[in-house]
Design an enzyme around this catalytic site. Sequence first.
Site, PDB file in Angstrom:
ATOM      1  CG  ASP A 151      35.134  62.196 -21.800  1.00 56.94           C
ATOM      2  OD1 ASP A 151      34.694  63.193 -21.193  1.00 56.94           O
ATOM      3  OD2 ASP A 151      36.335  61.888 -21.818  1.00 56.94           O
ATOM      4  CG  ASP A 210      26.824  46.890 -21.161  1.00 52.24           C
ATOM      5  OD1 ASP A 210      25.826  47.313 -20.556  1.00 52.24           O
ATOM      6  OD2 ASP A 210      27.156  45.688 -21.154  1.00 52.24           O
ATOM      7  CE  LYS A 242      27.506  45.110 -17.151  1.00 50.75           C
ATOM      8  NZ  LYS A 242      27.321  44.940 -18.599  1.00 50.75           N
ATOM      9  CE1 TYR A 255      36.072  57.519 -11.335  1.00 49.91           C
ATOM     10  CE2 TYR A 255      36.151  59.886 -11.704  1.00 49.91           C
ATOM     11  CZ  TYR A 255      36.159  58.591 -12.189  1.00 49.91           C
ATOM     12  OH  TYR A 255      36.251  58.385 -13.546  1.00 49.91           O
TER      13      TYR A 255
END
Length: 324
Positions: A233, A205, A172, A121
């Site tokens: 979220d 994940d 990750k 971002y």
Amino acid sequence: MAHKVGIIGGDGIGPEVIAEGLKVIDAAGIELDTVDYDLGGSRYLKDGTVLDDATIDEWRGLDALYLGAVGTPDVPPGVIERGLLLKMRFALDLYINRRPFVAPDGSHDFIVIRENTEGTYAGEGGFLRHGTPHEIATQGSVNTRHGVERCVRYAFGLARSRPRKHLTLVHKTNVLTFAGDLWERTFNEVAADFPDVDTAYNHVDAACIYFVQSPEQYDVIVTDNLFGDILTDLGGAVSGGIGFASSANLNPEGVSMFEPVHGSAPDIAGQDKANPTAAVLSGAMMLDHLGETDAADRIRAACADTESLVGSTVEVGDLIASRL
Ligand code: NAI
Ligand code: MG
């Protein structure tokens, strides 16, 4: 003395839910000296203003900012997100995004700490040969030792302050071997300063599975900007829904901003249908930050029985306020 708070109701349901948040704070006996800022998509459509530097300078003198939601369907994507929300984050260096989640049965809570100024971002990258068949777009993930360490340190400090003292790093590292390596090394080095905090690591994940199947394994989670955006979220969806998800954008050394996780919900705007609880709970986080922890705890207690919080926006706000 009253706390000086900047209010950005914003667009759609933003002003509706913030009005209830302010009603509840007042009912909790806390006096705020508020300053209103008309910003967001509607303001942009009125006179082209998104966010000017003079406004940001004014904000530096406030005790906190309380925001509803910004964004309208008739403004092109990116104008408000980058020009207002991200500009505010970068200019005020709101480097911690803190989002608490409560299990629907109220038995357990956990907190996600998302790095809020770096990663994908940060705005690194660009186009080459834009609009041609050979177009190239890159958007790199920016991770500084300084940025990662201050976020990780905050998360360890928070974990230490809680009864369980447990912190999980989510990343990750098996694929993102550069950024992941920096995060992992930093995490392990900072851990040495917090020997009383237990640590764990999950790939993002896998964390998505655990959020749904076994969220009880989590106490505090720390993760990067993009993973944190998505994971929170999911956290909102598994713990009562978007109408209850609150958040803080913190600069522990400066002025901080408090907002519900949800957006301006144009589909239900102006209909007195929005659940104001997320905004009310974000207001409670703001009170914590202002040192009004007793009032914040009372507001959270008034919102704890989520199943009773049904009705119109104003009715739910009135109900919570009446419990105070
Ligand atoms: P959204 O969160 O506004 O709406 C998603 C769905 O959830 C809609 O069906 C909406 O009706 C429902 N919903 C959201 N809040 C609710 C509440 N308090 N009570 C009951 N139902 C609720 O997300 P969406 O539709 O992707 O975005 C709408 C606008 O909001 C866009 O312009 C977007 O850019 C902006 N936005 C702004 C944010 C912010 O100000 N920080 C965050 C997310 C989106
Ligand atoms: Mg999001």
